[in-house]
Motif scaffolding. Structure first.
Motif, PDB file in Angstrom:
ATOM      1  N   LEU A 144      91.507  53.052  10.759  1.00  0.00           N
ATOM      2  CA  LEU A 144      90.982  51.869  10.705  1.00  0.00           C
ATOM      3  C   LEU A 144      90.480  51.430  12.051  1.00  0.00           C
ATOM      4  O   LEU A 144      89.795  50.332  12.065  1.00  0.00           O
ATOM      5  CB  LEU A 144      92.413  51.203  10.290  1.00  0.00           C
ATOM      6  N   LYS A 145      90.468  52.314  13.089  1.00  0.00           N
ATOM      7  CA  LYS A 145      89.781  51.949  14.287  1.00  0.00           C
ATOM      8  C   LYS A 145      88.704  52.411  14.461  1.00  0.00           C
ATOM      9  O   LYS A 145      88.006  52.613  15.594  1.00  0.00           O
ATOM     10  CB  LYS A 145      91.026  52.300  15.345  1.00  0.00           C
ATOM     11  N   TRP A 146      88.131  53.142  13.412  1.00  0.00           N
ATOM     12  CA  TRP A 146      86.728  53.786  13.489  1.00  0.00           C
ATOM     13  C   TRP A 146      86.105  52.628  12.714  1.00  0.00           C
ATOM     14  O   TRP A 146      86.213  52.544  11.433  1.00  0.00           O
ATOM     15  CB  TRP A 146      86.549  54.813  12.521  1.00  0.00           C
ATOM     16  N   ILE A 147      85.253  51.841  13.394  1.00  0.00           N
ATOM     17  CA  ILE A 147      84.391  50.714  12.790  1.00  0.00           C
ATOM     18  C   ILE A 147      83.108  51.017  12.585  1.00  0.00           C
ATOM     19  O   ILE A 147      82.154  51.544  13.165  1.00  0.00           O
ATOM     20  CB  ILE A 147      84.127  49.630  13.999  1.00  0.00           C
ATOM     21  N   PRO A 148      82.739  50.872  11.124  1.00  0.00           N
ATOM     22  CA  PRO A 148      81.401  51.353  10.610  1.00  0.00           C
ATOM     23  C   PRO A 148      80.317  50.481  10.978  1.00  0.00           C
ATOM     24  O   PRO A 148      80.467  49.353  11.109  1.00  0.00           O
ATOM     25  CB  PRO A 148      81.519  51.452   9.149  1.00  0.00           C
ATOM     26  N   ILE A 149      79.297  50.976  11.503  1.00  0.00           N
ATOM     27  CA  ILE A 149      78.172  50.382  11.779  1.00  0.00           C
ATOM     28  C   ILE A 149      76.792  50.509  11.073  1.00  0.00           C
ATOM     29  O   ILE A 149      75.768  49.802  11.017  1.00  0.00           O
ATOM     30  CB  ILE A 149      77.666  50.380  13.362  1.00  0.00           C
ATOM     31  N   ALA A 150      77.113  51.838  10.310  1.00  0.00           N
ATOM     32  CA  ALA A 150      75.689  51.929   9.412  1.00  0.00           C
ATOM     33  C   ALA A 150      76.298  52.851   8.429  1.00  0.00           C
ATOM     34  O   ALA A 150      77.593  53.412   8.169  1.00  0.00           O
ATOM     35  CB  ALA A 150      74.737  52.998  10.219  1.00  0.00           C
ATOM     36  N   LEU A 158      77.989  55.945  10.202  1.00  0.00           N
ATOM     37  CA  LEU A 158      78.316  55.938  11.681  1.00  0.00           C
ATOM     38  C   LEU A 158      79.132  54.987  12.398  1.00  0.00           C
ATOM     39  O   LEU A 158      79.074  53.914  11.567  1.00  0.00           O
ATOM     40  CB  LEU A 158      76.835  55.819  12.442  1.00  0.00           C
ATOM     41  N   GLY A 159      79.698  55.328  13.110  1.00  0.00           N
ATOM     42  CA  GLY A 159      80.664  53.996  13.621  1.00  0.00           C
ATOM     43  C   GLY A 159      81.171  54.333  15.179  1.00  0.00           C
ATOM     44  O   GLY A 159      80.888  55.242  15.701  1.00  0.00           O
ATOM     45  N   GLY A 168      88.522  62.234  24.313  1.00  0.00           N
ATOM     46  CA  GLY A 168      87.454  61.134  23.868  1.00  0.00           C
ATOM     47  C   GLY A 168      87.514  60.077  24.550  1.00  0.00           C
ATOM     48  O   GLY A 168      88.278  59.837  25.730  1.00  0.00           O
ATOM     49  N   THR A 169      86.371  58.974  24.114  1.00  0.00           N
ATOM     50  CA  THR A 169      86.217  58.022  24.919  1.00  0.00           C
ATOM     51  C   THR A 169      85.939  56.739  24.046  1.00  0.00           C
ATOM     52  O   THR A 169      85.499  56.676  23.108  1.00  0.00           O
ATOM     53  CB  THR A 169      84.799  58.021  25.659  1.00  0.00           C
ATOM     54  N   PHE A 170      86.875  55.575  24.550  1.00  0.00           N
ATOM     55  CA  PHE A 170      86.880  54.537  23.574  1.00  0.00           C
ATOM     56  C   PHE A 170      85.226  53.840  23.634  1.00  0.00           C
ATOM     57  O   PHE A 170      84.580  53.626  24.518  1.00  0.00           O
ATOM     58  CB  PHE A 170      87.754  53.294  24.679  1.00  0.00           C
ATOM     59  N   GLY A 171      85.023  53.748  22.131  1.00  0.00           N
ATOM     60  CA  GLY A 171      83.733  53.141  21.816  1.00  0.00           C
ATOM     61  C   GLY A 171      82.803  54.096  21.678  1.00  0.00           C
ATOM     62  O   GLY A 171      81.632  53.882  21.466  1.00  0.00           O
ATOM     63  N   GLN A 172      83.108  55.631  21.800  1.00  0.00           N
ATOM     64  CA  GLN A 172      82.248  56.447  21.406  1.00  0.00           C
ATOM     65  C   GLN A 172      81.719  56.423  19.906  1.00  0.00           C
ATOM     66  O   GLN A 172      82.355  55.802  19.016  1.00  0.00           O
ATOM     67  CB  GLN A 172      82.941  57.952  21.723  1.00  0.00           C
ATOM     68  N   VAL A 173      80.603  56.954  19.597  1.00  0.00           N
ATOM     69  CA  VAL A 173      79.977  57.019  18.337  1.00  0.00           C
ATOM     70  C   VAL A 173      80.185  58.180  17.735  1.00  0.00           C
ATOM     71  O   VAL A 173      80.048  59.344  18.053  1.00  0.00           O
ATOM     72  CB  VAL A 173      78.497  56.697  18.484  1.00  0.00           C
ATOM     73  N   ALA A 187      77.584  60.194  20.905  1.00  0.00           N
ATOM     74  CA  ALA A 187      77.303  59.675  22.172  1.00  0.00           C
ATOM     75  C   ALA A 187      78.611  59.028  22.726  1.00  0.00           C
ATOM     76  O   ALA A 187      79.563  58.746  21.996  1.00  0.00           O
ATOM     77  CB  ALA A 187      76.293  58.399  22.026  1.00  0.00           C
ATOM     78  N   PRO A 188      78.846  58.815  23.902  1.00  0.00           N
ATOM     79  CA  PRO A 188      80.195  58.379  24.580  1.00  0.00           C
ATOM     80  C   PRO A 188      80.064  57.048  24.264  1.00  0.00           C
ATOM     81  O   PRO A 188      81.144  56.110  24.822  1.00  0.00           O
ATOM     82  CB  PRO A 188      80.085  58.804  26.014  1.00  0.00           C
ATOM     83  N   SER A 189      78.973  56.121  23.906  1.00  0.00           N
ATOM     84  CA  SER A 189      78.839  54.834  23.699  1.00  0.00           C
ATOM     85  C   SER A 189      77.984  54.505  22.651  1.00  0.00           C
ATOM     86  O   SER A 189      76.997  55.132  22.607  1.00  0.00           O
ATOM     87  CB  SER A 189      78.800  54.163  25.069  1.00  0.00           C
ATOM     88  N   LEU A 190      77.837  53.285  22.296  1.00  0.00           N
ATOM     89  CA  LEU A 190      76.875  52.813  21.468  1.00  0.00           C
ATOM     90  C   LEU A 190      75.584  52.674  22.096  1.00  0.00           C
ATOM     91  O   LEU A 190      74.610  52.887  21.850  1.00  0.00           O
ATOM     92  CB  LEU A 190      77.238  51.260  20.731  1.00  0.00           C
TER      93      LEU A 190
END
Length: 234
Positions: A144-150, A158-159, A168-173, A187-190
């Motif tokens: 649930l902490k994978w947030i979909p953006i596409a 993609l999320g 890993g890195t907080f906020g990675q895509v 990517a390590p970030s959006l």
């Protein structure tokens, strides 16, 4: 890969690690610059996609989304959505053919998956998955902490990953969803992903028509099909 007809979720509370606020602020500033370049490129090459984008989010909308999702969203995510809150869906998707979700659709996708997970909580860990790089993404079926953006309209996304693995890195895509057992850090970030995507467009590595947008090399009809080739682990 066999297409599945179910989705499942795993819930866990997570906050942004301490000490990343400065890096996130820099990333948000870079995102503003990327949107200026992306808007300009779209106006010249894909004006129908630019016209399909919604106006930006308010701070209140973003706060409401965080409340609904029970999370702290990265600053570059907020910067991205302050420019455009997803797209209407009348043409091809901004993300190499995948539809750019507005905040209401982010929540509706997340909510549907959460509700399905409640029907069988064991599904979250019952399906094996892999992480590329190793240990960067938790090997759950969904989280649930994978947030979909596409989305691709068949249960795949993609999320941004707000609950990464130990390397890993907080906020990675990442990619995840019904058919995405092999999960990759794109990517390590959006900000990093948007910079990569814009570079593909500006360099001419795309093919497009009114209802289709994809990479030209490697050739494909669905971006998620070539994620292993582009981002390793194939």
């Amino acid at each position: 890969m066999k297409r599945r007809t179910f989705l499942t979720l795993f819930s866990g509370s997570v906050l942004a690690p301490a000490g990343i606020n400065y890096r996130q602020s820099q990333s948000a500033t870079k995102m503003d610059e990327l949107w200026l370049d992306l808007d300009h490129w779209l106006s010249e090459h894909l004006p129908e996609v630019l016209a399909d984008l919604n106006s930006g989010c308010s701070s209140e909308q973003l706060s409401e989304l965080e409340y609904r999702l029970d999370c702290n969203l990265p600053e570059d995510f907020k910067a991205f959505y302050r420019h455009h809150n997803g797209q209407k869906g009348n043409t091809t998707g901004l993300f190499l053919g995948l539809e750019f979700l507005d905040t209401d659709n982010i929540y509706s996708e997340w909510l549907a998956w959460r509700d399905l997970a409640l029907e069988d909580e064991e599904l979250a860990t019952a399906i094996e998955s892999e992480s590329f790089p190793q240990d960067a993404i938790k090997t759950l079926y969904i989280n649930l902490k994978w947030i979909p953006i596409a989305r691709d309209w068949t249960g795949n996304h993609l999320g941004i990953d707000l609950d990464p693995g130990p390397t890993g890195t907080f906020g990675q895509v990442i990619n995840f969803g019904a058919d995405e057992d092999r999960k990759f850090v794109l990517a390590p970030s959006l900000t990093g992903f948007i910079a990569w995507m814009l570079d593909q467009y500006q360099s001419g590595n795309y093919q497009a028509n009114e209802r289709s947008l994809a990479l030209q090399d490697p050739p494909n009809q669905h971006f998620l099909d070539v994620v292993p080739l582009v981002f390793g682990g194939n």
